[in-house]
Design an enzyme around this catalytic site. Sequence first.
Site, PDB file in Angstrom:
ATOM      1  N   ASN A  16      36.434  -3.301 168.031  1.00 26.59           N
ATOM      2  CA  ASN A  16      37.259  -3.548 166.856  1.00 26.59           C
ATOM      3  C   ASN A  16      36.884  -4.834 166.181  1.00 26.59           C
ATOM      4  OD1 ASN A  16      38.265  -4.849 168.833  1.00 26.59           O
ATOM      5  ND2 ASN A  16      40.400  -5.261 167.971  1.00 26.59           N
ATOM      6  N   HIS A  17      36.099  -5.639 166.600  1.00 26.09           N
ATOM      7  CA  HIS A  17      35.812  -6.707 165.900  1.00 26.09           C
ATOM      8  C   HIS A  17      34.411  -6.837 165.410  1.00 26.09           C
ATOM      9  CE1 HIS A  17      38.915  -9.871 166.624  1.00 26.09           C
ATOM     10  NE2 HIS A  17      39.169  -9.085 167.688  1.00 26.09           N
TER      11      HIS A  17
END
Length: 177
Positions: A29-30
């Site tokens: 997700n980053h």
Amino acid sequence: RGKWSLETAVYLMAFKVLCPNKVTLLRGNHEVRLLQLNYSYKAELLRKYGEKHGTRFWELTNRLFDKMPVCALLDDAIYCAHGGIPKSAVTVDQINRLPREIRDPQAEAAIAWEILWSDPANRDDFNDTCAARSVDPETTNGFVFNLKRGTAFRFNQQAASSFLSANSLTHIVRAHE
């Protein structure tokens, strides 16, 4: 995410180049631009390398992140992902139909976004989340909005078992926590 984000990313990418059949990198997700703006990645690059080079490094690494798979199967039995299983897809075949390049998963591919952000929940946590949302757990098919993350879903044992069974898989391996 941290003090050595670019160096860590380049280090992992070097492993992939040196051992292409032994290393699989999955998108988390980053590895999404919006998160990098809200957290430290882009700011770190600008601080360390200046506006011109920092921006260029940010663009180049994100072009790679955009092409990274969001999940993988190990030995056709073990599902691996940063987050979890998607609510929007029942089968791995549906996941395999995702575009090879996804710049903005939230806007372009709900399945990918859910894989990046979804989390498992034990029975009590799942029921508490359902109660907070005024949802009957029996009507959810094992998925409820992820209040902890503010996006995607929490999934329970029922959802995990259904996903594994539908795809003839044995395990889920994830890294989000």
